[in-house]
Design an enzyme around this catalytic site. Structure first.
Site, PDB file in Angstrom:
ATOM      1  N   ARG A 172      43.135   7.139 -42.991  1.00 27.41           N
ATOM      2  CA  ARG A 172      43.785   7.485 -44.387  1.00 27.41           C
ATOM      3  C   ARG A 172      45.059   7.815 -44.334  1.00 27.41           C
ATOM      4  O   ARG A 172      45.537   8.869 -45.023  1.00 27.41           O
ATOM      5  CB  ARG A 172      42.684   8.830 -44.510  1.00 27.41           C
ATOM      6  CG  ARG A 172      41.373   8.530 -44.617  1.00 27.41           C
ATOM      7  CD  ARG A 172      40.543   9.759 -45.097  1.00 27.41           C
ATOM      8  NE  ARG A 172      39.124   9.412 -45.403  1.00 27.41           N
ATOM      9  CZ  ARG A 172      38.152   9.724 -44.301  1.00 27.41           C
ATOM     10  NH1 ARG A 172      38.359  10.149 -43.304  1.00 27.41           N
ATOM     11  NH2 ARG A 172      37.042   9.415 -44.637  1.00 27.41           N
ATOM     12  N   LYS A 209      56.148   0.710 -52.369  1.00 28.91           N
ATOM     13  CA  LYS A 209      54.939  -0.037 -52.776  1.00 28.91           C
ATOM     14  C   LYS A 209      54.544  -0.998 -51.609  1.00 28.91           C
ATOM     15  O   LYS A 209      55.192  -1.723 -51.061  1.00 28.91           O
ATOM     16  CB  LYS A 209      55.547  -1.171 -53.806  1.00 28.91           C
ATOM     17  CG  LYS A 209      55.579  -0.542 -55.193  1.00 28.91           C
ATOM     18  CD  LYS A 209      55.762  -1.665 -56.347  1.00 28.91           C
ATOM     19  CE  LYS A 209      55.782  -1.239 -57.600  1.00 28.91           C
ATOM     20  NZ  LYS A 209      55.959  -2.216 -58.777  1.00 28.91           N
ATOM     21  N   GLU A 259      66.654 -11.208 -56.448  1.00 27.98           N
ATOM     22  CA  GLU A 259      66.413  -9.652 -56.742  1.00 27.98           C
ATOM     23  C   GLU A 259      67.614  -8.754 -57.051  1.00 27.98           C
ATOM     24  O   GLU A 259      67.936  -7.846 -57.633  1.00 27.98           O
ATOM     25  CB  GLU A 259      65.573  -9.005 -55.635  1.00 27.98           C
ATOM     26  CG  GLU A 259      64.184  -9.421 -55.644  1.00 27.98           C
ATOM     27  CD  GLU A 259      63.290  -8.883 -56.701  1.00 27.98           C
ATOM     28  OE1 GLU A 259      63.771  -7.949 -57.389  1.00 27.98           O
ATOM     29  OE2 GLU A 259      62.147  -9.224 -56.377  1.00 27.98           O
ATOM     30  N   LYS A 281      67.943   1.268 -56.898  1.00 29.48           N
ATOM     31  CA  LYS A 281      66.412   1.142 -56.744  1.00 29.48           C
ATOM     32  C   LYS A 281      66.000   2.567 -56.323  1.00 29.48           C
ATOM     33  O   LYS A 281      65.014   3.009 -57.059  1.00 29.48           O
ATOM     34  CB  LYS A 281      66.082   0.247 -55.676  1.00 29.48           C
ATOM     35  CG  LYS A 281      64.388   0.212 -55.639  1.00 29.48           C
ATOM     36  CD  LYS A 281      63.766  -0.783 -55.118  1.00 29.48           C
ATOM     37  CE  LYS A 281      62.471  -0.929 -55.274  1.00 29.48           C
ATOM     38  NZ  LYS A 281      61.658  -2.100 -54.801  1.00 29.48           N
ATOM     39  N   GLU A 313      55.628   4.323 -61.039  1.00 30.40           N
ATOM     40  CA  GLU A 313      55.629   3.490 -62.133  1.00 30.40           C
ATOM     41  C   GLU A 313      54.853   3.539 -63.320  1.00 30.40           C
ATOM     42  O   GLU A 313      54.183   2.890 -63.810  1.00 30.40           O
ATOM     43  CB  GLU A 313      55.022   1.906 -61.622  1.00 30.40           C
ATOM     44  CG  GLU A 313      55.745   0.703 -62.418  1.00 30.40           C
ATOM     45  CD  GLU A 313      55.426  -0.699 -61.617  1.00 30.40           C
ATOM     46  OE1 GLU A 313      54.760  -1.465 -62.213  1.00 30.40           O
ATOM     47  OE2 GLU A 313      55.926  -0.800 -60.395  1.00 30.40           O
ATOM     48  N   ARG A 357      60.531   2.851 -63.700  1.00 31.97           N
ATOM     49  CA  ARG A 357      60.008   2.066 -62.672  1.00 31.97           C
ATOM     50  C   ARG A 357      59.766   0.542 -62.902  1.00 31.97           C
ATOM     51  O   ARG A 357      59.935  -0.561 -62.452  1.00 31.97           O
ATOM     52  CB  ARG A 357      59.274   2.577 -61.351  1.00 31.97           C
ATOM     53  CG  ARG A 357      59.249   1.761 -60.145  1.00 31.97           C
ATOM     54  CD  ARG A 357      58.597   2.389 -59.141  1.00 31.97           C
ATOM     55  NE  ARG A 357      58.740   1.455 -57.855  1.00 31.97           N
ATOM     56  CZ  ARG A 357      58.327   1.930 -56.599  1.00 31.97           C
ATOM     57  NH1 ARG A 357      58.085   3.027 -56.238  1.00 31.97           N
ATOM     58  NH2 ARG A 357      58.351   0.898 -55.716  1.00 31.97           N
ATOM     59  N   ASN A 411      60.458  -4.631 -62.827  1.00 30.74           N
ATOM     60  CA  ASN A 411      59.588  -5.703 -62.910  1.00 30.74           C
ATOM     61  C   ASN A 411      60.331  -6.877 -63.748  1.00 30.74           C
ATOM     62  O   ASN A 411      59.543  -7.714 -64.048  1.00 30.74           O
ATOM     63  CB  ASN A 411      58.069  -5.425 -63.318  1.00 30.74           C
ATOM     64  CG  ASN A 411      57.406  -4.627 -62.619  1.00 30.74           C
ATOM     65  OD1 ASN A 411      57.487  -4.527 -61.302  1.00 30.74           O
ATOM     66  ND2 ASN A 411      56.573  -3.684 -62.867  1.00 30.74           N
ATOM     67  N   HIS A 450      59.345 -10.595 -63.187  1.00 31.81           N
ATOM     68  CA  HIS A 450      58.396 -10.731 -62.413  1.00 31.81           C
ATOM     69  C   HIS A 450      57.066 -11.066 -63.385  1.00 31.81           C
ATOM     70  O   HIS A 450      56.127 -11.634 -62.616  1.00 31.81           O
ATOM     71  CB  HIS A 450      57.751  -9.294 -61.871  1.00 31.81           C
ATOM     72  CG  HIS A 450      58.917  -8.847 -60.553  1.00 31.81           C
ATOM     73  ND1 HIS A 450      60.188  -8.926 -60.792  1.00 31.81           N
ATOM     74  CD2 HIS A 450      58.501  -8.787 -59.393  1.00 31.81           C
ATOM     75  CE1 HIS A 450      60.602  -8.604 -59.585  1.00 31.81           C
ATOM     76  NE2 HIS A 450      59.816  -8.404 -58.816  1.00 31.81           N
ATOM     77  N   HIS A 499      55.984 -14.079 -61.326  1.00 37.51           N
ATOM     78  CA  HIS A 499      54.701 -14.013 -60.361  1.00 37.51           C
ATOM     79  C   HIS A 499      53.470 -15.135 -60.643  1.00 37.51           C
ATOM     80  O   HIS A 499      52.930 -15.839 -59.845  1.00 37.51           O
ATOM     81  CB  HIS A 499      53.897 -12.605 -60.724  1.00 37.51           C
ATOM     82  CG  HIS A 499      54.599 -11.673 -59.720  1.00 37.51           C
ATOM     83  ND1 HIS A 499      53.877 -10.300 -59.876  1.00 37.51           N
ATOM     84  CD2 HIS A 499      55.394 -11.644 -58.775  1.00 37.51           C
ATOM     85  CE1 HIS A 499      54.611  -9.613 -58.882  1.00 37.51           C
ATOM     86  NE2 HIS A 499      55.331 -10.370 -58.419  1.00 37.51           N
ATOM     87  N   HIS A 540      59.593 -15.660 -53.166  1.00 42.39           N
ATOM     88  CA  HIS A 540      59.436 -14.712 -54.297  1.00 42.39           C
ATOM     89  C   HIS A 540      60.541 -14.282 -55.113  1.00 42.39           C
ATOM     90  O   HIS A 540      60.511 -14.499 -56.316  1.00 42.39           O
ATOM     91  CB  HIS A 540      58.968 -13.567 -53.726  1.00 42.39           C
ATOM     92  CG  HIS A 540      59.056 -12.157 -54.481  1.00 42.39           C
ATOM     93  ND1 HIS A 540      58.027 -12.066 -55.597  1.00 42.39           N
ATOM     94  CD2 HIS A 540      59.659 -11.096 -54.770  1.00 42.39           C
ATOM     95  CE1 HIS A 540      57.981 -11.224 -56.324  1.00 42.39           C
ATOM     96  NE2 HIS A 540      59.309 -10.495 -55.815  1.00 42.39           N
TER      97      HIS A 540
END
Length: 322
Positions: free
Chosen positions: A83, A105, A147, A189, A199, A203, A207, A210, A214, A226
């Site tokens: 956990r 993330k 990026e 960032k 997000e 935030r 993206n 993306h 993606h 990526h």
């Protein structure tokens, strides 16, 4: 427990193990296969098995030694194991140093979508050594720059200009240029993540590129890196912003030229517009059936748009498809 892969481990694993042992730590390690296609539940289970076999408990610390794939999957393992346990990011690629290691993330991919199974789990430390970039393959360095340029486009026009003006030194991997690049991107960032860690607002701007990126990455079966796919998606998003009259054609062209300066491809072969648009709808950025698309009011000023149509996406994709 150090998580790495067979590509990175021969270069840096022994050094990190030695440093930790000197601090009095008991150190184990586990290697998972290298590559985006292995960022899955099977690799995640390899980490869990190693932790259990070596009797690691809630007081342990997981260390991600590698690029973005290692950071994402090790981070998710840390978020899930018993956990939640501590973890540290030691990013070794440019993309990981400027982007994926910062912000908490973590995720693995699912056959139906990228990063669909994950959690927000902040690292206790991100330790970056820019010397690792000297041995990074050129295509990996280019992917990281995809990026990097994104950060300037969405949040800092001055950074974007500096990147373009110093492209030769950055591509030449001059230490001072690399240090400034990594630091400046980290600051952008960090500021965004601290304001919006999960997000819900700002935030989402990270993206940029993306949504379509993606989709391209998935349809190419992760043959492209990526950062390369993000750059293609960003170019399409620039064109879409231009088509809406917010940025000038010469700004789109200058961005395309900038990608060339960093040896980033600006075209992708063998894909259909309809397939890319359809794949974009399986992205986790969907909101009640509406795509949250990141566009530019101007260079350095991005915003979230929920009105982008399929036709607009298809028109923008003409910029990158062959």
């Amino acid at each position: 427990m150090i998580v790495s892969n067979p590509t990175i481990a021969p270069h840096y694993l022994a050094t990190v193990e030695k440093a930790l042992t000197k601090l009095g730590c008991s150190v184990d390690s586990v290697l998972i296969p290298d590559g985006e296609k292995y960022k899955n539940l099977e690799s995640l289970n390899l980490i869990f098995t190693a932790l259990l076999e070596k009797n690691h408990n809630r007081d342990t610390t997981l260390i991600a030694l590698g690029g973005g794939v290692i950071g994402d999957i090790a981070g998710y393992a840390a978020a899930s194991y018993q956990r939640g346990i501590r973890f540290i990011q030691i990013p070794t690629t440019l993309l990981a140093q400027v982007d994926s290691s910062v912000g908490g993330k973590t995720a693995v991919n699912h056959p139906l979508g990228k990063n669909m199974v994950g959690a927000f789990h902040m690292p206790k430390l991100v330790f970056t050594n820019i010397n690792t970039l000297q041995t990074l393959p050129d295509n990996q360095f280019s992917a990281g720059m995809g990026e990097v340029i994104k950060h300037g486009l969405i949040k800092d026009a001055a950074y974007y200009e500096w990147l373009l003006e110093n492209a030769a030194d950055i591509w030449g991997r001059k230490p001072e240029a690399l240090r400034k690049t990594v630091t400046w991107s980290n600051e952008i960032k960090r500021a965004v993540v601290e304001k919006d860690p999960t997000e819900k607002g700002d935030r989402m701007l990270l993206n940029f590129g993306h949504t379509l990126g993606h989709a391209i990455e998935k349809l190419k079966n992760f043959e492209l890196l990526h950062g390369e796919c993000v750059a293609l998606g960003a170019l399409a998003a620039m064109k879409l912003s231009e088509n809406r009259g917010m940025i000038k054609p010469e700004e789109t062209n200058r961005f395309k030229e900038a990608l060339g300066e960093f040896h980033i491809g600006t075209q992708v072969f063998g894909l259909e517009k309809d397939a890319i648009v359809a794949a974009s709808k399986s992205d986790k950025k969907m909101d009640s059936g509406i795509i949250k698309f990141i566009l530019l009011h101007s260079i350095g000023d991005a915003y979230v748009d929920r009105t982008v149509t399929e036709d607009e996406m298809k028109q923008a994709l003409n910029q990158v498809l062959v």
